[in-house]
Design an enzyme around this catalytic site. Structure first.
Site, PDB file in Angstrom:
ATOM      1  N   THR A  59      57.578  46.129  41.887  1.00 59.27           N
ATOM      2  CA  THR A  59      58.501  46.264  42.898  1.00 59.27           C
ATOM      3  C   THR A  59      60.071  46.166  42.524  1.00 59.27           C
ATOM      4  OG1 THR A  59      57.448  45.328  44.725  1.00 59.27           O
ATOM      5  CG2 THR A  59      59.946  45.737  45.094  1.00 59.27           C
ATOM      6  N   CYS A  60      60.114  45.109  41.252  1.00 58.39           N
ATOM      7  CA  CYS A  60      61.531  45.013  40.390  1.00 58.39           C
ATOM      8  C   CYS A  60      61.660  46.214  39.699  1.00 58.39           C
ATOM      9  CB  CYS A  60      61.575  43.835  39.521  1.00 58.39           C
ATOM     10  SG  CYS A  60      61.517  42.196  40.526  1.00 58.39           S
ATOM     11  N   ALA A  61      60.564  46.587  38.943  1.00 54.68           N
ATOM     12  CA  ALA A  61      60.576  47.779  37.947  1.00 54.68           C
ATOM     13  C   ALA A  61      60.636  49.148  38.616  1.00 54.68           C
ATOM     14  CB  ALA A  61      59.075  47.867  37.331  1.00 54.68           C
TER      15      ALA A  61
END
Length: 167
Positions: A59-61
């Site tokens: 999700t961060c990526a």
């Protein structure tokens, strides 16, 4: 203190986000070349703070990729992707992905950013990392929009952040 969830399990942050209309706290963060940068270095530009636990999660990526794509079309706007990842990890990720429209910054050195912005996790499995948050600032560092994603595995509301830039 704010409460968010990680796969339905409650975790808490160190405080509250800066309120809409308030001045964002200044910061000192580390760029991928290991130099320091502060909020005042971006004065005169609108700023999107894309804050997340670690670029090594899906999700961060995805949020870094999404904001990189949008940043290429934003005028007078800088997108700062902020985590407690080491600058080397941020550089590796952005280099491998060809992401050059965002500025990757790390709060690994003094951990003040997470505390000053009230978004450091204080318990749970991500304790010590930063919550998933998007804050949009005007050219003078005033908060136009702030979103703390209630479920940490969810992506932020990109459109709300972009709407705040264009408002």
């Amino acid at each position: 203190m704010s409460t968010v969830t990680l796969k339905g399990n409650k975790i808490h942050t160190s405080g509250e986000l800066p309120e809409k209309g308030s001045a964002a706290p200044d910061f000192s963060l580390v760029k991928t070349d290991l130099s320091s940068v502060s909020l005042t270095d971006f004065k005169g530009n609108k700023v999107i703070l894309n804050i997340f636990p670690s670029v090594d999660t899906g999700t961060c990526a995805a949020s870094v990729r999404a904001f990189n794509k949008e940043a290429s079309e934003l005028k007078n706007t800088k997108v700062l992707c902020i985590s407690r990842d080491l600058p080397f990890a941020l550089s590796r990720f952005c280099g491998a992905e060809g992401l050059n429209n965002v500025v990757s910054l790390s709060d690994f050195k003094n951990h003040r950013f997470g505390k000053d912005y009230g978004l450091e996790f204080i318990d749970g499995p991500l304790e010590g990392l930063l919550s998933r948050v998007v804050i949009v600032l005007d050219e003078n560092g005033k908060v136009l929009h702030a979103e703390q994603v209630p479920e940490i595995v969810d992506e932020p509301n990109y459109q709300a952040a972009l709407n705040a830039i264009h408002a």
